[in-house]
Design a protein around this motif. Structure first.
Motif, PDB file in Angstrom:
ATOM      1  N   GLU A  55       0.834  -1.202   0.000  1.00 46.76           N
ATOM      2  CA  GLU A  55       0.000   0.000   0.000  1.00 46.76           C
ATOM      3  C   GLU A  55       0.871   1.257   0.000  1.00 46.76           C
ATOM      4  OE1 GLU A  55      -2.846   2.263   3.202  1.00 46.76           O
ATOM      5  OE2 GLU A  55      -2.922   0.077   3.123  1.00 46.76           O
ATOM      6  N   ILE A  56       0.525   2.183  -0.896  1.00 49.12           N
ATOM      7  CA  ILE A  56       1.169   3.496  -0.903  1.00 49.12           C
ATOM      8  C   ILE A  56       0.092   4.505  -0.544  1.00 49.12           C
ATOM      9  CG2 ILE A  56       2.287   5.280  -2.297  1.00 49.12           C
ATOM     10  CD1 ILE A  56       3.392   3.069  -4.076  1.00 49.12           C
ATOM     11  N   SER A  57       0.356   5.310   0.482  1.00 51.12           N
ATOM     12  CA  SER A  57      -0.574   6.387   0.833  1.00 51.12           C
ATOM     13  C   SER A  57       0.267   7.591   1.208  1.00 51.12           C
ATOM     14  CB  SER A  57      -1.495   5.979   1.983  1.00 51.12           C
ATOM     15  OG  SER A  57      -0.746   5.704   3.141  1.00 51.12           O
ATOM     16  N   GLY A  58      -0.313   8.769   1.003  1.00 47.62           N
ATOM     17  CA  GLY A  58       0.447   9.959   1.326  1.00 47.62           C
ATOM     18  C   GLY A  58      -0.332  11.231   1.146  1.00 47.62           C
ATOM     19  N   ASN A  59       0.333  12.329   1.515  1.00 48.57           N
ATOM     20  CA  ASN A  59      -0.263  13.659   1.437  1.00 48.57           C
ATOM     21  C   ASN A  59       0.550  14.564   0.539  1.00 48.57           C
ATOM     22  OD1 ASN A  59      -2.482  13.199   3.173  1.00 48.57           O
ATOM     23  ND2 ASN A  59      -1.094  13.296   4.925  1.00 48.57           N
ATOM     24  N   GLU A  60       1.022  14.037  -0.587  1.00 46.66           N
ATOM     25  CA  GLU A  60       1.714  14.846  -1.580  1.00 46.66           C
ATOM     26  C   GLU A  60       1.554  14.191  -2.939  1.00 46.66           C
ATOM     27  OE1 GLU A  60       6.147  14.664  -1.467  1.00 46.66           O
ATOM     28  OE2 GLU A  60       5.805  13.463   0.326  1.00 46.66           O
ATOM     29  N   ASP A  61       1.864  14.928  -3.991  1.00 48.76           N
ATOM     30  CA  ASP A  61       1.795  14.399  -5.344  1.00 48.76           C
ATOM     31  C   ASP A  61       2.835  13.306  -5.504  1.00 48.76           C
ATOM     32  OD1 ASP A  61      -0.075  16.383  -5.717  1.00 48.76           O
ATOM     33  OD2 ASP A  61       1.192  17.635  -6.968  1.00 48.76           O
ATOM     34  N   LEU A  62       2.547  12.345  -6.397  1.00 46.38           N
ATOM     35  CA  LEU A  62       3.462  11.226  -6.617  1.00 46.38           C
ATOM     36  C   LEU A  62       3.650  11.006  -8.105  1.00 46.38           C
ATOM     37  CD1 LEU A  62       5.127   8.811  -5.558  1.00 46.38           C
ATOM     38  CD2 LEU A  62       2.989   7.481  -5.532  1.00 46.38           C
ATOM     39  N   TYR A  63       4.914  10.835  -8.520  1.00 52.90           N
ATOM     40  CA  TYR A  63       5.280  10.537  -9.895  1.00 52.90           C
ATOM     41  C   TYR A  63       5.903   9.147  -9.923  1.00 52.90           C
ATOM     42  CZ  TYR A  63       7.610  10.823 -14.402  1.00 52.90           C
ATOM     43  OH  TYR A  63       8.038  10.571 -15.679  1.00 52.90           O
ATOM     44  N   LEU A  64       5.306   8.219 -10.688  1.00 49.79           N
ATOM     45  CA  LEU A  64       5.774   6.836 -10.743  1.00 49.79           C
ATOM     46  C   LEU A  64       6.431   6.531 -12.075  1.00 49.79           C
ATOM     47  CD1 LEU A  64       2.678   4.878  -9.389  1.00 49.79           C
ATOM     48  CD2 LEU A  64       4.755   5.433  -8.153  1.00 49.79           C
ATOM     49  N   GLU A  65       7.552   5.849 -12.030  1.00 49.89           N
ATOM     50  CA  GLU A  65       8.179   5.291 -13.229  1.00 49.89           C
ATOM     51  C   GLU A  65       8.457   3.807 -13.049  1.00 49.89           C
ATOM     52  OE1 GLU A  65       8.826   5.954 -16.307  1.00 49.89           O
ATOM     53  OE2 GLU A  65       8.316   8.064 -16.348  1.00 49.89           O
ATOM     54  N   GLY A  66       8.322   3.278 -11.833  1.00 51.91           N
ATOM     55  CA  GLY A  66       8.627   1.885 -11.544  1.00 51.91           C
ATOM     56  C   GLY A  66       7.399   1.001 -11.610  1.00 51.91           C
ATOM     57  N   LYS A  67       7.481  -0.153 -10.927  1.00 50.79           N
ATOM     58  CA  LYS A  67       6.379  -1.118 -10.878  1.00 50.79           C
ATOM     59  C   LYS A  67       5.731  -1.062  -9.504  1.00 50.79           C
ATOM     60  CE  LYS A  67       8.373  -4.369 -14.140  1.00 50.79           C
ATOM     61  NZ  LYS A  67       8.803  -5.764 -14.379  1.00 50.79           N
ATOM     62  N   VAL A  68       4.398  -1.029  -9.489  1.00 48.24           N
ATOM     63  CA  VAL A  68       3.660  -0.979  -8.230  1.00 48.24           C
ATOM     64  C   VAL A  68       2.539  -1.998  -8.287  1.00 48.24           C
ATOM     65  CG1 VAL A  68       2.224   0.432  -6.714  1.00 48.24           C
ATOM     66  CG2 VAL A  68       4.172   1.461  -7.864  1.00 48.24           C
ATOM     67  N   GLU A  69       2.415  -2.804  -7.225  1.00 51.30           N
ATOM     68  CA  GLU A  69       1.316  -3.754  -7.067  1.00 51.30           C
ATOM     69  C   GLU A  69       0.691  -3.515  -5.708  1.00 51.30           C
ATOM     70  OE1 GLU A  69       2.170  -7.907  -7.747  1.00 51.30           O
ATOM     71  OE2 GLU A  69       3.764  -7.385  -9.152  1.00 51.30           O
ATOM     72  N   GLY A  70      -0.638  -3.381  -5.656  1.00 53.65           N
ATOM     73  CA  GLY A  70      -1.314  -3.183  -4.378  1.00 53.65           C
ATOM     74  C   GLY A  70      -2.349  -2.099  -4.454  1.00 53.65           C
ATOM     75  N   SER A  71      -2.174  -1.035  -3.653  1.00 56.04           N
ATOM     76  CA  SER A  71      -3.119   0.080  -3.665  1.00 56.04           C
ATOM     77  C   SER A  71      -2.365   1.395  -3.479  1.00 56.04           C
ATOM     78  CB  SER A  71      -4.173  -0.083  -2.565  1.00 56.04           C
ATOM     79  OG  SER A  71      -3.573  -0.003  -1.297  1.00 56.04           O
ATOM     80  N   ILE A  72      -2.932   2.442  -4.087  1.00 57.72           N
ATOM     81  CA  ILE A  72      -2.354   3.783  -3.988  1.00 57.72           C
ATOM     82  C   ILE A  72      -3.468   4.723  -3.559  1.00 57.72           C
ATOM     83  CG2 ILE A  72      -1.218   5.664  -5.226  1.00 57.72           C
ATOM     84  CD1 ILE A  72      -0.188   3.532  -7.225  1.00 57.72           C
ATOM     85  N   SER A  73      -3.253   5.443  -2.460  1.00 50.55           N
ATOM     86  CA  SER A  73      -4.244   6.388  -1.953  1.00 50.55           C
ATOM     87  C   SER A  73      -3.551   7.707  -1.654  1.00 50.55           C
ATOM     88  CB  SER A  73      -4.897   5.832  -0.692  1.00 50.55           C
ATOM     89  OG  SER A  73      -5.813   6.765  -0.180  1.00 50.55           O
ATOM     90  N   LEU A  74      -3.867   8.720  -2.457  1.00 51.48           N
ATOM     91  CA  LEU A  74      -3.239  10.035  -2.290  1.00 51.48           C
ATOM     92  C   LEU A  74      -4.238  11.120  -1.908  1.00 51.48           C
ATOM     93  CD1 LEU A  74      -0.720   9.995  -5.273  1.00 51.48           C
ATOM     94  CD2 LEU A  74      -0.320   9.396  -2.888  1.00 51.48           C
ATOM     95  N   GLY A  75      -5.476  10.764  -1.657  1.00 52.15           N
ATOM     96  CA  GLY A  75      -6.474  11.732  -1.214  1.00 52.15           C
ATOM     97  C   GLY A  75      -6.596  12.922  -2.135  1.00 52.15           C
ATOM     98  N   GLY A  76      -6.236  14.106  -1.650  1.00 51.08           N
ATOM     99  CA  GLY A  76      -6.393  15.340  -2.409  1.00 51.08           C
ATOM    100  C   GLY A  76      -5.194  15.694  -3.253  1.00 51.08           C
ATOM    101  N   HIS A  77      -4.431  14.709  -3.702  1.00 47.49           N
ATOM    102  CA  HIS A  77      -3.215  14.994  -4.461  1.00 47.49           C
ATOM    103  C   HIS A  77      -3.220  14.278  -5.805  1.00 47.49           C
ATOM    104  CE1 HIS A  77      -1.405  17.195  -1.165  1.00 47.49           C
ATOM    105  NE2 HIS A  77      -2.012  16.305  -0.383  1.00 47.49           N
ATOM    106  N   ARG A  78      -2.178  14.514  -6.592  1.00 49.37           N
ATOM    107  CA  ARG A  78      -2.080  14.018  -7.969  1.00 49.37           C
ATOM    108  C   ARG A  78      -1.156  12.803  -8.044  1.00 49.37           C
ATOM    109  NH1 ARG A  78      -0.155  18.374 -11.808  1.00 49.37           N
ATOM    110  NH2 ARG A  78      -2.366  18.736 -11.931  1.00 49.37           N
ATOM    111  N   LEU A  79      -1.588  11.819  -8.848  1.00 45.81           N
ATOM    112  CA  LEU A  79      -0.733  10.692  -9.202  1.00 45.81           C
ATOM    113  C   LEU A  79      -0.439  10.792 -10.682  1.00 45.81           C
ATOM    114  CD1 LEU A  79       0.655   7.936  -8.726  1.00 45.81           C
ATOM    115  CD2 LEU A  79      -1.521   6.880  -9.376  1.00 45.81           C
ATOM    116  N   THR A  80       0.849  10.771 -11.043  1.00 42.80           N
ATOM    117  CA  THR A  80       1.261  10.731 -12.442  1.00 42.80           C
ATOM    118  C   THR A  80       1.953   9.401 -12.679  1.00 42.80           C
ATOM    119  OG1 THR A  80       1.570  13.135 -12.463  1.00 42.80           O
ATOM    120  CG2 THR A  80       2.575  11.881 -14.260  1.00 42.80           C
TER     121      THR A  80
END
Length: 166
Positions: A55-80
């Protein structure tokens, strides 16, 4: 000398562009910062050499280039999701921008953008969506009208604006 054209530097905060002036996908977190629509904020970054399971969760924008399996929760922020990223996760964020591959449901409270050459397999729920030519999308799209003011009757608004419906 006379015909030599010098490249003009981009103004600070401008998105990187091609010769035709078309914005390109971000190549780094600093490029992702420029693509935030004029808002000066940086994004945390998971590079192409990283794999995350869980699980990835946080309170900031996130930029991904790798591999992710599971869940991503960023609430009021941006996922790229970058061009090289491979995401197999349930995603919840204010805004989701996909340049790479996503397998899993996407929930963007404000908007979801699926860019050219991107691939999304899963259900999409958002208030606003943009799917560019060349993008692949397999799943259900549901527009969330929770941003509509309470008591607004969309059908009533449409019928009142039709000429001769008085």
């Amino acid at each position: 000398m006379w015909g030599d054209e010098q490249p003009q530097p981009s103004p600070p905060g401008a998105a990187p562009t091609t010769r035709a002036g078309v914005p390109v996908a971000p190549r780094s977190p600093s490029d992702a910062t420029h693509l935030t629509g004029g808002i000066a904020r940086s994004a945390a970054c998971l590079g192409p050499g990283l794999q995350v399971k869980g699980e990835i969760s946080g309170n900031e924008d996130l930029y991904l280039e790798g591999k992710v399996e599971g869940s991503i929760s960023l609430g009021g922020h941006r996922l790229t999701v970058g061009r090289n990223a491979q995401v197999s996760a349930e995603v919840v964020a204010r805004e989701v921008i996909v340049y790479g591959q996503v397998s899993g449901d996407l929930r963007g409270h404000d908007r979801i953008e699926i860019k050219k050459d991107a691939s999304v397999t899963g259900d999409v729920t958002t208030a606003r969506i943009l799917v560019e030519d060349g993008a692949y999308l397999k799943g259900k799209i549901e527009t969330d009208r929770s941003g509509t003011p309470v008591g607004t009757d969309l059908n009533g608004l449409l019928s009142r604006s039709t000429p001769g419906s008085d």
